[in-house]
Design an enzyme around this catalytic site. Structure first.
Site, short mmCIF file in Angstrom:
data_model
loop_
_atom_site.label_atom_id
_atom_site.label_comp_id
_atom_site.label_asym_id
_atom_site.label_seq_id
_atom_site.Cartn_x
_atom_site.Cartn_y
_atom_site.Cartn_z
N HIS A 10 0.89 -1.29 -0.07
CA HIS A 10 0.15 -0.12 -0.20
C HIS A 10 1.09 1.26 0.09
O HIS A 10 1.47 1.72 1.07
CB HIS A 10 -1.10 -0.13 1.14
CG HIS A 10 -2.24 1.02 1.40
ND1 HIS A 10 -2.98 1.22 2.10
CD2 HIS A 10 -1.85 2.23 0.49
CE1 HIS A 10 -3.62 2.26 1.78
NE2 HIS A 10 -3.21 3.01 0.91
N HIS A 12 1.70 4.75 -2.56
CA HIS A 12 1.13 5.77 -3.75
C HIS A 12 2.43 6.38 -4.40
O HIS A 12 2.95 7.13 -3.89
CB HIS A 12 0.20 6.73 -3.36
CG HIS A 12 -1.18 6.13 -2.73
ND1 HIS A 12 -2.37 5.89 -3.32
CD2 HIS A 12 -1.46 5.69 -1.61
CE1 HIS A 12 -3.15 5.64 -2.55
NE2 HIS A 12 -2.66 5.40 -1.47
N HIS A 189 -9.49 0.80 -1.53
CA HIS A 189 -9.37 1.82 -0.38
C HIS A 189 -10.68 1.58 0.24
O HIS A 189 -11.59 1.90 -0.42
CB HIS A 189 -9.08 3.30 -0.73
CG HIS A 189 -7.58 3.43 -0.71
ND1 HIS A 189 -6.82 2.72 -1.69
CD2 HIS A 189 -6.89 4.30 0.04
CE1 HIS A 189 -5.66 3.24 -1.37
NE2 HIS A 189 -5.67 4.17 -0.75
N GLU A 192 -11.40 3.59 5.79
CA GLU A 192 -10.66 4.69 6.23
C GLU A 192 -11.36 5.95 6.34
O GLU A 192 -11.69 6.25 7.49
CB GLU A 192 -9.34 5.15 5.12
CG GLU A 192 -8.51 6.35 5.55
CD GLU A 192 -7.78 6.67 4.44
OE1 GLU A 192 -8.20 7.04 3.39
OE2 GLU A 192 -6.53 7.33 4.57
N ASP A 270 1.57 4.41 2.88
CA ASP A 270 0.68 4.93 2.15
C ASP A 270 1.46 5.95 1.23
O ASP A 270 1.52 5.69 0.03
CB ASP A 270 -0.26 5.71 3.04
CG ASP A 270 -1.50 5.78 2.65
OD1 ASP A 270 -2.08 5.44 1.24
OD2 ASP A 270 -2.43 6.57 3.28
N ASP A 271 1.84 7.21 1.75
CA ASP A 271 2.24 8.24 1.17
C ASP A 271 3.68 8.76 1.79
O ASP A 271 3.39 9.85 2.57
CB ASP A 271 1.15 9.28 0.85
CG ASP A 271 0.14 9.01 0.24
OD1 ASP A 271 0.19 8.82 -1.01
OD2 ASP A 271 -0.95 8.50 0.95
N1 ADE Z 1 -4.61 8.60 -2.23
C1 ADE Z 1 -3.41 8.79 -1.63
N2 ADE Z 1 -3.31 8.16 -0.23
C2 ADE Z 1 -4.78 8.15 0.00
C3 ADE Z 1 -5.47 7.87 1.03
N3 ADE Z 1 -4.72 7.79 2.25
N4 ADE Z 1 -6.77 7.65 1.25
C4 ADE Z 1 -7.45 7.83 -0.01
N5 ADE Z 1 -7.00 8.14 -1.35
C5 ADE Z 1 -5.49 8.20 -1.26
ZN ZN Z 2 -3.72 4.79 0.25
#
Ligand code: ADE
Ligand code: ZN
Length: 325
Positions: A10, A12, A189, A192, A270-271
């Site tokens: 997971h 991006h 996704h 969340e 995630d990011d």
């Molecule tokens: N795109 C990038 N990070 C995300 C996240 N945490 N939730 C939804 N879309 C995303």
């Molecule tokens: Zn994500």
């Protein structure tokens, strides 16, 4: 934790911009940033964060920049001892590339290929829909993927904000069915910005092989039992959930309760650049907070490899290395 053999499932591409790179590209393009560079990654929540992705990705308007970003992601994997990653990328954020999906995939592929040739880890791409897109747009993307059969693409994904989009499982069911019929894997996704209902829809309507986040499944005991029974893995991102306000502190985060209930969980970033996370740091945080032993750590890393969409060869190699860890 760098030496722990593991995969990341997971992650991006949109979340791998360094602040200095954004500042440099913004200057070159004459774009004004919303905040000074040192405050650039201070987000008020998911909606603010997703809006920022449009700005950052909009700056990656040349092949050279997209290749550099992709290569940099692979370097980040290597720095964390990650052997393989499923990388999500969402075409909607990359304004300069709209209508040129093939060229975009080729540019990313060139960056990942160059990285692999330099001995960096391999990567599969999960091409993502945005929750606010229409059913027709979703079908259009899947049909483009089916037509191109790009070897780098392993899965269809959906991300974005389920609060603004509402309950959109039914809207995307057709697209996900078509993707599955074409041999693509499916990752969703949910749980969340949505509660358990988003996770139910991911399973029942979208045929999810894996759930991204999924943490709010903890609010529904029947759903937790289903995830455990069917062994549907969750790609959990603790730091992301804290930074974007899903949970107020790591002590309230449900990853350990989900794991203890028999749900297959992995930890992910995630990011990473935008949210200040690293994979090594996520493992360390969970070990420290939840008292994960080496055996628990190994089982979570095993899930990360088994839940990934890597080739059988890559999985076997990583699982063997994990046994010896
Ligand atoms: N795109 C990038 N990070 C995300 C996240 N945490 N939730 C939804 N879309 C995303
Ligand atoms: Zn994500």
């Amino acid at each position: 934790m760098t030496s722990l053999p593991k995969a990341e499932v997971h992650l991006h591409l949109e979340g791998c911009f360094e602040a200095a790179t954004i500042a440099q590209w913004a200057k070159a393009e004459g774009v004004t940033l919303p905040r000074p560079q040192e405050d650039l990654f201070k987000f008020s929540g998911l909606a603010d964060f997703l809006g920022f992705l449009d700005l950052a990705c909009g700056l990656a308007c040349t092949t050279e920049r997209l290749v550099a970003l992709s290569y940099g992601l692979s370097q980040r994997l290597a720095d964390n001892g990650t052997g393989y990653a499923d990388v999500i990328f969402n075409p909607t954020h990359w304004h300069a590339w709209h209508g040129r999906l093939g060229a975009m995939l080729d540019a990313m592929d060139a960056g990942f290929k160059a990285a692999e040739q330099d001995g960096l880890p391999s990567v599969g791409l999960c091409v993502s829909l945005l929750r606010t897109q229409s059913a027709d747009e979703a079908i259009e993307l899947v049909d483009a993927l089916r037509a191109s059969r790009h070897p780098r693409v392993v899965a269809l994904s959906v991300d974005g904000n389920e609060v603004t989009a509402g309950r959109t499982g039914p809207r995307f069911a057709d697209a996900f069915r078509r993707a599955g019929d074409a041999g693509l894997r499916r990752t969703v996704h949910a749980g969340e910005s949505s509660g358990p209902e988003g996770v139910w829809d991911a399973v029942n309507l979208l045929g999810a092989d894996r759930i991204d986040h999924g943490v709010r499944a903890i609010e529904d005991a029947a759903l937790v039992s289903l995830l455990a029974e069917r062994q549907i893995p969750l790609g959990i991102c603790p730091t992301s959930n804290l930074v974007l306000g899903v949970y107020p502190s790591i002590h309230e985060h449900p990853i350990e309760n989900l794991r203890a209930a028999g749900v297959r969980v992995s930890v992910n970033t995630d990011d990473p650049a935008l949210l200040g996370a690293s994979l090594v740091g996520e493992y360390a945080l969970c070990r420290q907070t939840f008292g994960w032993t080496d055996e628990v750590t190994r089982s979570v890393a095993r899930t990360s490899i088994e839940a990934s969409f890597a080739s059988a060869d890559v999985k076997t190699r990583l699982l063997q290395a994990l046994k010896a860890w």
